[in-house]
Design an enzyme around this catalytic site. Structure first.
Site, PDB file in Angstrom:
ATOM      1  N   TYR A 153      64.089 -53.251  23.299  1.00  0.00           N
ATOM      2  CA  TYR A 153      63.185 -55.495  23.403  1.00  0.00           C
ATOM      3  C   TYR A 153      63.043 -55.467  24.621  1.00  0.00           C
ATOM      4  O   TYR A 153      62.138 -56.094  24.679  1.00  0.00           O
ATOM      5  CB  TYR A 153      64.291 -55.638  22.141  1.00  0.00           C
ATOM      6  CG  TYR A 153      63.931 -57.240  22.187  1.00  0.00           C
ATOM      7  CD1 TYR A 153      63.087 -57.470  20.618  1.00  0.00           C
ATOM      8  CD2 TYR A 153      63.374 -58.307  23.154  1.00  0.00           C
ATOM      9  CE1 TYR A 153      62.240 -58.331  20.469  1.00  0.00           C
ATOM     10  CE2 TYR A 153      62.044 -58.910  22.633  1.00  0.00           C
ATOM     11  CZ  TYR A 153      62.023 -59.268  21.676  1.00  0.00           C
ATOM     12  OH  TYR A 153      61.250 -60.247  20.913  1.00  0.00           O
TER      13      TYR A 153
ATOM     14  N   PHE B 222      31.312 -59.403  27.350  1.00  0.00           N
ATOM     15  CA  PHE B 222      31.723 -58.658  25.444  1.00  0.00           C
ATOM     16  C   PHE B 222      31.841 -59.231  24.140  1.00  0.00           C
ATOM     17  O   PHE B 222      32.118 -60.630  24.531  1.00  0.00           O
ATOM     18  CB  PHE B 222      33.059 -57.781  25.973  1.00  0.00           C
ATOM     19  CG  PHE B 222      33.265 -57.122  24.574  1.00  0.00           C
ATOM     20  CD1 PHE B 222      32.249 -56.093  24.271  1.00  0.00           C
ATOM     21  CD2 PHE B 222      33.804 -57.063  23.742  1.00  0.00           C
ATOM     22  CE1 PHE B 222      32.518 -55.152  23.178  1.00  0.00           C
ATOM     23  CE2 PHE B 222      35.290 -56.261  22.291  1.00  0.00           C
ATOM     24  CZ  PHE B 222      33.410 -55.597  22.108  1.00  0.00           C
ATOM     25  N   ASP B 223      31.841 -59.724  23.103  1.00  0.00           N
ATOM     26  CA  ASP B 223      31.507 -60.044  21.790  1.00  0.00           C
ATOM     27  C   ASP B 223      32.968 -60.677  21.917  1.00  0.00           C
ATOM     28  O   ASP B 223      33.735 -61.963  21.076  1.00  0.00           O
ATOM     29  CB  ASP B 223      30.950 -59.234  20.239  1.00  0.00           C
ATOM     30  CG  ASP B 223      31.807 -58.349  20.529  1.00  0.00           C
ATOM     31  OD1 ASP B 223      32.333 -57.738  21.321  1.00  0.00           O
ATOM     32  OD2 ASP B 223      31.597 -58.080  19.594  1.00  0.00           O
TER      33      ASP B 223
ATOM     34  N   ASP C 168      36.383 -57.353  34.413  1.00  0.00           N
ATOM     35  CA  ASP C 168      36.923 -57.356  31.856  1.00  0.00           C
ATOM     36  C   ASP C 168      37.338 -55.554  32.019  1.00  0.00           C
ATOM     37  O   ASP C 168      35.486 -55.174  32.856  1.00  0.00           O
ATOM     38  CB  ASP C 168      35.885 -57.689  31.612  1.00  0.00           C
ATOM     39  CG  ASP C 168      36.302 -57.233  29.721  1.00  0.00           C
ATOM     40  OD1 ASP C 168      37.118 -55.967  29.639  1.00  0.00           O
ATOM     41  OD2 ASP C 168      35.522 -57.923  28.625  1.00  0.00           O
TER      42      ASP C 168
ATOM     43  N   ALA D  16      37.539 -52.977  30.442  1.00  0.00           N
ATOM     44  CA  ALA D  16      37.871 -51.550  29.594  1.00  0.00           C
ATOM     45  C   ALA D  16      37.765 -50.373  29.860  1.00  0.00           C
ATOM     46  O   ALA D  16      38.184 -49.369  29.983  1.00  0.00           O
ATOM     47  CB  ALA D  16      37.308 -52.179  28.040  1.00  0.00           C
TER      48      ALA D  16
ATOM     49  N   LYS E 266      40.294 -48.161  25.581  1.00  0.00           N
ATOM     50  CA  LYS E 266      39.034 -46.883  25.768  1.00  0.00           C
ATOM     51  C   LYS E 266      38.910 -46.371  26.804  1.00  0.00           C
ATOM     52  O   LYS E 266      39.252 -45.024  26.651  1.00  0.00           O
ATOM     53  CB  LYS E 266      37.645 -48.462  26.492  1.00  0.00           C
ATOM     54  CG  LYS E 266      37.896 -49.875  25.658  1.00  0.00           C
ATOM     55  CD  LYS E 266      37.267 -50.037  24.807  1.00  0.00           C
ATOM     56  CE  LYS E 266      37.156 -51.242  23.836  1.00  0.00           C
ATOM     57  NZ  LYS E 266      36.323 -52.183  24.210  1.00  0.00           N
TER      58      LYS E 266
ATOM     59  N   HIS F 172      29.439 -60.854  12.849  1.00  0.00           N
ATOM     60  CA  HIS F 172      29.039 -59.022  12.112  1.00  0.00           C
ATOM     61  C   HIS F 172      30.690 -58.150  11.786  1.00  0.00           C
ATOM     62  O   HIS F 172      29.829 -57.321  10.883  1.00  0.00           O
ATOM     63  CB  HIS F 172      28.488 -58.839  13.179  1.00  0.00           C
ATOM     64  CG  HIS F 172      29.719 -58.416  14.917  1.00  0.00           C
ATOM     65  ND1 HIS F 172      29.717 -59.806  15.627  1.00  0.00           N
ATOM     66  CD2 HIS F 172      29.950 -57.691  15.109  1.00  0.00           C
ATOM     67  CE1 HIS F 172      31.088 -58.930  16.499  1.00  0.00           C
ATOM     68  NE2 HIS F 172      31.266 -57.797  16.398  1.00  0.00           N
TER      69      HIS F 172
HETATM   70  C1  LIG Z   1      36.174 -53.794  23.438  1.00  0.00           C
HETATM   71  C2  LIG Z   1      36.700 -54.657  24.478  1.00  0.00           C
HETATM   72  C3  LIG Z   1      36.987 -55.572  24.963  1.00  0.00           C
HETATM   73  C4  LIG Z   1      37.865 -56.123  24.147  1.00  0.00           C
HETATM   74  O1  LIG Z   1      39.166 -55.123  23.820  1.00  0.00           O
HETATM   75  P1  LIG Z   1      39.369 -54.600  22.075  1.00  0.00           P
HETATM   76  O2  LIG Z   1      40.836 -54.012  22.771  1.00  0.00           O
HETATM   77  O3  LIG Z   1      38.707 -54.382  21.416  1.00  0.00           O
HETATM   78  O4  LIG Z   1      40.839 -56.423  21.800  1.00  0.00           O
HETATM   79  C5  LIG Z   1      36.954 -56.109  25.957  1.00  0.00           C
HETATM   80  N1  LIG Z   1      35.879 -56.793  26.246  1.00  0.00           N
HETATM   81  C6  LIG Z   1      34.863 -54.909  26.455  1.00  0.00           C
HETATM   82  C7  LIG Z   1      33.701 -54.778  27.803  1.00  0.00           C
HETATM   83  C8  LIG Z   1      35.331 -54.676  25.538  1.00  0.00           C
HETATM   84  O5  LIG Z   1      34.630 -53.123  26.071  1.00  0.00           O
END
Ligand SMILES: *Cc1c(COP(=O)(O)O)cnc(C)c1O
Length: 461
Positions: free
Chosen positions: A73, A125-126, A216, A218, A259, A450
């Site tokens: 833990y 991003f969304d 961000d 990813a 990603k 969506h």
């Molecule tokens: C996928 C993504 C996110 C969100 O990440 P999740 O792991 O799907 O929650 C945020 N910003 C970007 C640019 C992404 O491609």
């Protein structure tokens, strides 16, 4: 001379069977899903291009790591390992694991946006947009105008429009802006890269006005590969060095590890400020779990530590971007428009150009996604007006800058033959494009609609 698309730098050790349903079965399944690609059962999909998120194939090293995951833990071995690896790669002193990218956003963004009205990004991003809105602020996109011209090549279509960023900060009042975000690569603009020069300049502007600068992250590795190819200053740098340069001026970052870190679940937050980190830890404990596991299993943390390193391997990245280039070249031959040059994790087909008779409020990119499923059992998704949704103030359908059907390519999953099937299907659809019809929404939730909205085809007039 024929270009060589660097072939798969791996061989297959374990396989998963795929099945292509008949046309009639596909029609039934799609209607049963109310024409929402997220409502299809994966078993009914032949080639799944819905997302590159969490869908990659792990390596033998990662699977070996799964067995070694320490499920304690508190203070598990894998926690120290991921901390050490991430510190070495990104260079920020304080790191917090969380279970995915949106968890990182949920923990961090309310801290940055408390009492603020706006977040400005090259593009949100969304889920990032959703978390900005949930924190009571508005998300403003500020991408370079070159991004909007999908057929015109430009090396860094993901860049921030720097002049506009500065005028926005003045107009809105910098004291009202909680954060300037740089999304690398710029997912919503088509997986387009951002140059290190642009990252540095945006950071300078944000800091000149006293606003925190966040990345961000990813697709930190794919972005770095593009920088090496396209930004002369870095042509002799290693991917590791470019990743360092990318994060050098950032106050903080959020990352979906699903990603470029090639894991099925995981996320990361980084920051430089000790006081902010204390707040991040508190929120992580409330929402994710104790700080040394952050909502993840030990085995997943171990896979993440290994994936962070595999993701920045240059041989892998050359093959990875090579897959996009191969598919893009096939679309060039067929005269199908897409965001050019092709991005890092997906081919973004310009549905507005392929289906010019369908207006934005009848969702051309969604219509093309439905068509791809009917044609060859391919699942893609809309990155356009259907995804963008309604104006949170007026409730009216927003008009997206792009109507993309995104063909996201999972990492280390599909071979070149699969890519050929995708190109062939698109060619067939192009031939009968004028007969493809738009869609209307029958049912929708207020936020991130969506994922769950129900649609119906618009019948012929
Ligand atoms: C996928 C993504 C996110 C969100 O990440 P999740 O792991 O799907 O929650 C945020 N910003 C970007 C640019 C992404 O491609």
């Amino acid at each position: 001379m024929k270009p060589i698309y660097y072939p798969e730098p791996f061989r297959i050790k374990s396989v998963e069977p795929l099945k292509l349903l008949s046309r009639k079965e596909r029609e039934e399944r799609l209607a049963g899903a109310h024409y929402n690609m997220f409502a299809l059962a994966a078993r009914d999909v032949y080639i799944d291009l819905l997302t590159d998120s969490g869908t990659g194939a792990m390596s033998t090293e990662q699977w070996a790591g799964v067995m070694r995951g320490d499920e304690s833990y508190a203070g598990a071995e894998c926690y120290y390992r991921v901390q050490e690896t991430a510190k070495k790669i990104f260079g920020l002193p304080y790191l917090q694991i969380v279970h995915q990218g949106r968890a990182a956003e949920k923990v961090l963004l309310p801290l940055l946006l408390e009492g603020k009205k706006y977040a400005i990004a090259n593009m949100h991003f969304d889920t990032t947009r959703a978390h900005v809105e949930l924190a009571g602020a508005r998300a403003i996109d500020c991408v370079v105008p070159e991004a909007l011209e999908t057929t015109k090549p430009y090396d860094f279509k993901g860049n921030m429009d720097l002049a506009r960023l500065e005028s926005l900060l003045k107009e809105l009042g910098a004291e009202n802006v909680g954060v300037v975000i740089m999304t690398v690569t710029n997912n919503s603009a088509g997986g387009q890269p951002v140059s290190v020069a642009n990252i540095r300049a945006a950071e300078k502007i944000a800091h000149k006005y006293g606003v925190p600068f966040m990345i961000d992250a990813a697709r930190y590795a794919e972005n770095s590969y593009f920088v090496k190819q396209r930004e002369p200053e870095f042509k002799n740098s290693s991917i590791e060095e470019i990743v360092k340069a990318t994060f050098e001026g950032a106050d903080c970052f959020t990352m979906s590890a699903k990603k470029d870190a090639i894991v099925n679940m995981g996320g990361l937050i980084g920051c430089r400020d000790r006081a902010l980190f204390e707040k991040i830890k508190q929120r992580t404990i409330s929402y994710e779990g104790f700080v040394t596991y952050g909502g993840m299993s030990g085995r997943d943390i171990e896979a993440l530590a290994r994936g962070l390193e595999e993701g920045i391997d240059e041989h892998y990245l050359r093959y990875r971007i090579g897959q996009m280039e191969y598919l893009a070249a096939r679309l060039d031959e067929a005269g199908i428009a897409y965001q050019t040059p092709v991005g890092g994790h997906a081919v973004f087909v310009d549905a507005k150009k392929l289906l010019p008779h369908i207006p934005y409020y009848e969702f051309p990119a969604q219509a093309l996604a439905a068509e791809l499923y009917l044609e060859a059992g391919i699942r893609a998704c809309d990155i356009g007006s259907f995804m963008l949704g309604n104006d949170p103030d007026t409730g009216k359908q927003l008009k997206a800058d792009f109507e993309f059907t995104r063909l996201a390519i999972p990492r280390r999953i599909y071979t070149q033959s699969h890519l050929d099937v995708i190109a062939d299907a698109l060619e067939n659809i192009k031939e009968r494009a004028s007969g493809v019809r738009g869609y209307k929404i029958v049912e929708e939730p207020p936020i991130l609609r969506h994922f769950t909205a129900k649609l119906a085809p618009i019948s012929a007039k």
